[in-house]
Every structure is written in C-alpha cells, then in structure tokens.
Design a protein around this motif. Structure first.
Motif, PDB file in Angstrom:
ATOM      1  N   SER A 194       0.830  -1.206   0.000  1.00 58.61           N
ATOM      2  CA  SER A 194       0.000   0.000   0.000  1.00 58.61           C
ATOM      3  C   SER A 194       0.864   1.255   0.000  1.00 58.61           C
ATOM      4  CB  SER A 194      -0.936   0.014   1.218  1.00 58.61           C
ATOM      5  OG  SER A 194      -1.890  -1.011   1.140  1.00 58.61           O
ATOM      6  N   VAL A 195       1.977   1.206   0.743  1.00 58.23           N
ATOM      7  CA  VAL A 195       2.902   2.346   0.765  1.00 58.23           C
ATOM      8  C   VAL A 195       3.454   2.599  -0.634  1.00 58.23           C
ATOM      9  CG1 VAL A 195       5.147   3.154   1.594  1.00 58.23           C
ATOM     10  CG2 VAL A 195       3.519   2.147   3.195  1.00 58.23           C
ATOM     11  N   PHE A 196       3.868   1.540  -1.328  1.00 53.56           N
ATOM     12  CA  PHE A 196       4.406   1.715  -2.674  1.00 53.56           C
ATOM     13  C   PHE A 196       3.314   2.176  -3.638  1.00 53.56           C
ATOM     14  CE2 PHE A 196       8.162  -0.557  -1.253  1.00 53.56           C
ATOM     15  CZ  PHE A 196       9.157   0.023  -2.021  1.00 53.56           C
ATOM     16  N   ASN A 197       2.091   1.619  -3.521  1.00 58.37           N
ATOM     17  CA  ASN A 197       0.986   2.080  -4.355  1.00 58.37           C
ATOM     18  C   ASN A 197       0.760   3.577  -4.174  1.00 58.37           C
ATOM     19  OD1 ASN A 197       0.571  -0.479  -5.321  1.00 58.37           O
ATOM     20  ND2 ASN A 197      -1.263  -0.875  -4.098  1.00 58.37           N
ATOM     21  N   PHE A 198       0.727   3.994  -2.913  1.00 60.89           N
ATOM     22  CA  PHE A 198       0.452   5.389  -2.600  1.00 60.89           C
ATOM     23  C   PHE A 198       1.625   6.282  -2.999  1.00 60.89           C
ATOM     24  CE2 PHE A 198      -1.673   8.182   0.881  1.00 60.89           C
ATOM     25  CZ  PHE A 198      -2.328   8.887  -0.110  1.00 60.89           C
ATOM     26  N   THR A 199       2.845   5.794  -2.781  1.00 61.29           N
ATOM     27  CA  THR A 199       4.030   6.596  -3.106  1.00 61.29           C
ATOM     28  C   THR A 199       4.125   6.887  -4.596  1.00 61.29           C
ATOM     29  OG1 THR A 199       5.263   5.689  -1.225  1.00 61.29           O
ATOM     30  CG2 THR A 199       6.546   6.687  -2.987  1.00 61.29           C
ATOM     31  N   THR A 200       3.914   5.879  -5.426  1.00 53.79           N
ATOM     32  CA  THR A 200       3.981   6.105  -6.871  1.00 53.79           C
ATOM     33  C   THR A 200       2.870   7.033  -7.326  1.00 53.79           C
ATOM     34  OG1 THR A 200       2.742   4.037  -7.200  1.00 53.79           O
ATOM     35  CG2 THR A 200       5.118   3.936  -7.389  1.00 53.79           C
ATOM     36  N   LEU A 201       1.712   6.972  -6.658  1.00 53.25           N
ATOM     37  CA  LEU A 201       0.619   7.888  -6.969  1.00 53.25           C
ATOM     38  C   LEU A 201       0.965   9.306  -6.548  1.00 53.25           C
ATOM     39  CD1 LEU A 201      -2.281   8.127  -8.024  1.00 53.25           C
ATOM     40  CD2 LEU A 201      -3.081   7.651  -5.706  1.00 53.25           C
ATOM     41  N   ILE A 202       1.595   9.453  -5.385  1.00 55.11           N
ATOM     42  CA  ILE A 202       2.000  10.768  -4.887  1.00 55.11           C
ATOM     43  C   ILE A 202       3.024  11.412  -5.814  1.00 55.11           C
ATOM     44  CG2 ILE A 202       3.319  11.924  -3.061  1.00 55.11           C
ATOM     45  CD1 ILE A 202       1.998  10.003  -1.064  1.00 55.11           C
ATOM     46  N   ILE A 203       4.027  10.644  -6.204  1.00 51.01           N
ATOM     47  CA  ILE A 203       5.109  11.211  -7.013  1.00 51.01           C
ATOM     48  C   ILE A 203       4.610  11.565  -8.409  1.00 51.01           C
ATOM     49  CG2 ILE A 203       7.358  10.775  -8.047  1.00 51.01           C
ATOM     50  CD1 ILE A 203       8.012   9.016  -5.639  1.00 51.01           C
TER      51      ILE A 203
ATOM     52  N   LEU B 167      -6.228  -0.404 -11.028  1.00 51.88           N
ATOM     53  CA  LEU B 167      -4.830  -0.735 -11.272  1.00 51.88           C
ATOM     54  C   LEU B 167      -4.103  -1.086  -9.975  1.00 51.88           C
ATOM     55  CD1 LEU B 167      -2.856  -0.794 -13.693  1.00 51.88           C
ATOM     56  CD2 LEU B 167      -2.158   1.511 -13.048  1.00 51.88           C
ATOM     57  N   GLY B 168      -4.629  -0.599  -8.823  1.00 52.00           N
ATOM     58  CA  GLY B 168      -3.984  -0.858  -7.539  1.00 52.00           C
ATOM     59  C   GLY B 168      -3.922  -2.330  -7.181  1.00 52.00           C
ATOM     60  N   LYS B 169      -4.756  -3.146  -7.822  1.00 55.51           N
ATOM     61  CA  LYS B 169      -4.761  -4.575  -7.542  1.00 55.51           C
ATOM     62  C   LYS B 169      -3.802  -5.349  -8.436  1.00 55.51           C
ATOM     63  CE  LYS B 169      -9.596  -4.601  -5.987  1.00 55.51           C
ATOM     64  NZ  LYS B 169     -10.936  -5.158  -6.238  1.00 55.51           N
ATOM     65  N   LEU B 170      -3.186  -4.674  -9.407  1.00 50.37           N
ATOM     66  CA  LEU B 170      -2.267  -5.345 -10.305  1.00 50.37           C
ATOM     67  C   LEU B 170      -0.955  -5.623  -9.583  1.00 50.37           C
ATOM     68  CD1 LEU B 170      -1.806  -6.291 -13.237  1.00 50.37           C
ATOM     69  CD2 LEU B 170      -0.830  -4.026 -13.704  1.00 50.37           C
ATOM     70  N   PRO B 171      -0.563  -6.880  -9.398  1.00 54.43           N
ATOM     71  CA  PRO B 171       0.631  -7.201  -8.598  1.00 54.43           C
ATOM     72  C   PRO B 171       1.898  -6.593  -9.198  1.00 54.43           C
ATOM     73  CG  PRO B 171      -0.711  -9.164  -9.006  1.00 54.43           C
ATOM     74  CD  PRO B 171      -1.255  -8.087  -9.879  1.00 54.43           C
ATOM     75  N   GLY B 172       2.661  -5.933  -8.360  1.00 53.81           N
ATOM     76  CA  GLY B 172       3.979  -5.482  -8.749  1.00 53.81           C
ATOM     77  C   GLY B 172       4.072  -4.181  -9.508  1.00 53.81           C
ATOM     78  N   TRP B 173       2.930  -3.601  -9.935  1.00 56.02           N
ATOM     79  CA  TRP B 173       3.021  -2.399 -10.770  1.00 56.02           C
ATOM     80  C   TRP B 173       3.682  -1.243 -10.032  1.00 56.02           C
ATOM     81  CZ3 TRP B 173       0.952   2.523 -10.232  1.00 56.02           C
ATOM     82  CH2 TRP B 173       0.071   2.705  -9.164  1.00 56.02           C
ATOM     83  N   SER B 174       3.392  -1.093  -8.736  1.00 57.14           N
ATOM     84  CA  SER B 174       3.934   0.043  -7.993  1.00 57.14           C
ATOM     85  C   SER B 174       5.437  -0.099  -7.772  1.00 57.14           C
ATOM     86  CB  SER B 174       3.224   0.189  -6.645  1.00 57.14           C
ATOM     87  OG  SER B 174       3.338  -0.987  -5.868  1.00 57.14           O
ATOM     88  N   TYR B 175       5.921  -1.343  -7.588  1.00 55.64           N
ATOM     89  CA  TYR B 175       7.361  -1.554  -7.401  1.00 55.64           C
ATOM     90  C   TYR B 175       8.125  -1.196  -8.682  1.00 55.64           C
ATOM     91  CZ  TYR B 175       5.599  -4.295  -3.452  1.00 55.64           C
ATOM     92  OH  TYR B 175       4.955  -4.695  -2.324  1.00 55.64           O
ATOM     93  N   ILE B 176       7.582  -1.624  -9.819  1.00 54.18           N
ATOM     94  CA  ILE B 176       8.224  -1.313 -11.094  1.00 54.18           C
ATOM     95  C   ILE B 176       8.193   0.193 -11.345  1.00 54.18           C
ATOM     96  CG2 ILE B 176       8.077  -1.655 -13.596  1.00 54.18           C
ATOM     97  CD1 ILE B 176       6.864  -4.422 -12.997  1.00 54.18           C
ATOM     98  N   ASN B 177       7.066   0.800 -11.073  1.00 56.72           N
ATOM     99  CA  ASN B 177       6.925   2.235 -11.278  1.00 56.72           C
ATOM    100  C   ASN B 177       7.914   3.017 -10.409  1.00 56.72           C
ATOM    101  OD1 ASN B 177       5.256   3.498 -13.164  1.00 56.72           O
ATOM    102  ND2 ASN B 177       4.033   4.474 -11.576  1.00 56.72           N
ATOM    103  N   TYR B 178       8.039   2.605  -9.156  1.00 57.29           N
ATOM    104  CA  TYR B 178       8.965   3.278  -8.245  1.00 57.29           C
ATOM    105  C   TYR B 178      10.409   3.091  -8.717  1.00 57.29           C
ATOM    106  CZ  TYR B 178      10.737   5.129  -3.827  1.00 57.29           C
ATOM    107  OH  TYR B 178      11.366   5.899  -2.886  1.00 57.29           O
TER     108      TYR B 178
END
Length: 415
Positions: A12-21, A142-153
């Motif tokens: 959730s932190v990574f999901n939110f962080t990539t959205l914030i940035i 998109l928040g339910k897609l596994p790994g998207w936030s890690y790749i984005n970050y």
C-alpha cells in the motif's frame, strides 16, 4: 471497503508513493528556484505535515461513519450538498492533473519520437500516446495489479539518480546557457534562503503531496484497514517521498539554479542515458495517469448518475460501476482531457494552479470543516480540543491558499 482487500502495508505504501510522485517530480527543482532552498524545505515540511493529518482525518471519519469514499463521507456529515461539493472539487483536481500529465507525456517523448511524427506542436505525438494508453484505461482498479507500484517506483528512482549523475557531467552549464530560456545567459545559482514566490512553490508541492481524492481508493485495498495501519501507510509514503524530493530536487537546483525548468528533463541534452530517463518517466507518468483516471471517472459518475436517475445513488450503486457506465465515462473523460492536453504546451501553470486551488480545497479546507461541523454536533471522532485547534489552523492555511495563493500564482507566471 473492498471485500477482497488483500494488500499489506508495504505494498500500500508503494501504491500510494507512486501515486503521490507521479508527474510532480518534473517540477521538484523549480520548487526551490521559486522560493529558495530553505523556503522550499519549509514548504515541504508544512505541506507534508498538513497533508498527512488531513488524509488520516477523512479516513478516520469515514471509518466512524461506515463510508468508503470521500463524497459519501461528506454526505454523512453535510447531507447531499456535501456529496456534490466534494465530488465537484475532487473531479476538478483529477481533471486538472490528467490534463497536466498529457502535457508532461508530450514533453517527455518529443525529443525521442517527435521528429518522426511531424508537426510544430506535440499534439500529434500526444494523440499517438493516447492511442497506446486507450485500452488499458478500461481496467477497473490498477492498484490490484501485482507489482506495478514496485516497477513504477524503480523507474522513478532510476530517472532521478540518472539526472543527478548527468547534472555533474561536463557541458551541462553550456547546454543550459544556449538552450534554456533566457537564452545566452549563463546559469546563476541564487543561494538566498527564502524568496518571494512562495505560493507557486506551494502549488507545485501540493500537486505532489495532496492526493486526498485518491485516499479511499488506496485505503479500500488495505488489508485489516484500521486507523493505525492507515496512518502508518500515509506517514511512510509521504515522508519518504519528501526525503526523496530533498535528496534529488535540491542538488539539481544547486546545479541548474535559475535555469531549473518546470519540466526538469528540458535541462538536459539528448543522449542515450537521457532517452532512457525520458522513457522510464513516460512509463511512470502514463501508468499513474491510468490509475488517476480510474479515480476521476468515479467522481464524474457520482456527479452525473444522480442527475440522469433523478435521485441519489443507493449505497450499492455508489460503489459499483456497471460495464456500460465504465465504458461511457472512461471514453468521455479520455477524449476531453486529451483534447485539452493537446492544446496546452506549458506544464508549470496548470500544475501550480491545480495544486494551489483545487488540491488545497480538498486537502486543507474540506477535512477541517467536516471535523468542526461534527464537533458542533457533539461528535469529536476522538480528536482532543488541542487537535481541533490545530485543524482550525489548517483551515486558515487552506482558505489563504485558495484565495491569495491563486492570485499570487497567476501573477507570478504572467510576469
């Protein structure tokens, strides 16, 4: 809440962080150019502190009221008027951000493929980008897609680290002298701690950190979503992003000085590494755009469907979008934002205005007003009198930002 919520705090932190940035990182160095290195750090600390507290506040009120969206939470406090007020406000936020991101995508990819598509502006290029992004926009969350936030970050960190490396390479000063306005003028780094353009700087910072329109979408996927776990998620996402902004934006400002552009990529000459940076940032912004349009279409639906049905949406209707509604609202929103994005070339003003007005309204005006309204009715949601005074100060800051801040921002860019 989403019955299938299964995302832990870390994800959730990574999901939110990539959205914030998102695309806000393009304007990070210009924050320090506008109000000085110390002024920029102070703006960051103030905005992060206020944003963290109000993000927690609106979700805590939602938990107490049994609601799972910003507009339904406002409805529980103020009735149907509150529902429509926040739906309009949040849609203005998302609409402004979506248009700004189209501008950013055109700026990022123009040096790479712009010469192959022709045209004096980036409009044709943006249409091509839109064609690539069109179908993924019909996904539901998109928040339910596994790994998207890690790749984005990873793309974001790679891009920032690469630009820091390139800023120390020979020739950067000569390139900015000859290719960045004012042309022919060498880089000048002003070490004044605090400058006068505070409000445009706050607008850029708020554009990054005030994502109150999206908090319930992130919270809905958090497993065991207690107030404490949500507060931890918000705190880690916001303050880690602030640290990243200081660690990268401030050194870039000290190198580029008054040449630091509202889109920092324009300060670097074309090359293999810079092309990789542009592609990485374009992917990150495009994925964030898709996520944000999912948030925006929910608010658009909240505004339109009660008018079409001539009655308020029921609890089930408020949280479930039919396939027909998804197609119609996604298509209409995609077309309008893309059309406006093709007409706008400057990234700085729409980013600053969206941050200083609409985002400040949703982040610093509405949440304190909800709490103070409830306190008058004898419901404090566990907030002490001292905390209530603090939120009165937040409210004052928000009102000033939405009035004097807008005027100052427009005047700054006109000059």
């Amino acid at each position: 809440r989403d019955a299938a919520a299964s995302v832990g705090v870390a994800r959730s932190v990574f999901n939110f962080t990539t959205l914030i940035i998102g695309g806000g990182l393009l304007g990070w160095p210009s924050t320090f150019r506008l109000c000085g290195w110390l002024g920029g750090v102070c703006c960051l600390i103030v905005c992060c502190l206020l944003a963290e507290s109000t993000m927690c506040l609106i979700v805590n009120i939602g938990i107490s009221c049994g609601t799972a969206s910003y507009e339904e939470t406002c409805c529980a406090v103020w009735g149907r008027a509150g529902y429509y007020i926040i739906a309009v406000t949040c849609y203005l936020i998302d609409f402004g951000v979506l248009v700004t991101y189209w501008v950013a995508l055109g700026d990022l990819l123009a040096p790479i493929i712009g010469e192959h598509v022709g045209g004096e502006t980036h409009a044709r290029l943006k249409l091509i980008i839109g064609a690539v992004m069109f179908l993924p926009c019909y996904s539901r969350n998109l928040g339910k897609l596994p790994g998207w936030s890690y790749i984005n970050y990873g793309f974001i960190v790679f891009s920032l680290a690469s630009m820091l490396y390139l800023s120390a390479r020979p020739g950067i000063a000569e390139f900015n002298r000859d290719h960045v306005s004012p042309y022919g003028v060498p880089i000048h780094v002003d070490h004044t701690p605090v400058k006068e353009d505070v409000w445009p700087s706050i607008g850029t910072v708020a554009f990054t950190f005030c994502n109150h329109d999206s908090v319930f979408m992130v919270y809905s996927t958090l497993r065991d979503g207690t107030e404490r776990r949500w507060a931890l998620t918000v705190r880690l996402a916001i303050w880690s992003t602030m640290g990243l902004m200081i660690a990268t934006g401030l050194p870039l400002y000290f190198v580029l000085g008054d040449k630091a552009a509202s889109d920092i990529t324009t300060n670097f000459p074309d090359g293999t590494l810079m092309r990789a940076v542009r592609i990485a940032l374009a992917v990150a912004v495009a994925v964030t755009w898709i996520f944000l349009q999912q948030v925006a279409r929910k608010y658009l639906r909240s505004l339109v469907m009660p008018l079409l049905r001539r009655r308020p949406l029921t609890a089930n209707e408020a949280y479930e979008m039919t396939n027909c509604e998804l197609v119609c609202f996604t298509t209409a929103q995609f077309a309008v934002t893309l059309a406006l994005g093709c007409c706008i070339e400057d990234l700085g003003l729409p980013m600053a205005l969206t941050g200083v007005f609409a985002l400040s309204l949703a982040a610093f005006v509405v949440p304190p007003c909800m709490l103070l309204t409830s306190v008058r009715r004898g419901v404090t949601f566990g907030y002490s009198p001292l905390a209530q005074v603090y939120f009165c100060i937040v409210l004052l800051f928000g009102v000033v930002s939405c009035t004097l801040g807008v005027r100052s921002t427009i005047s700054s860019y006109q000059n």
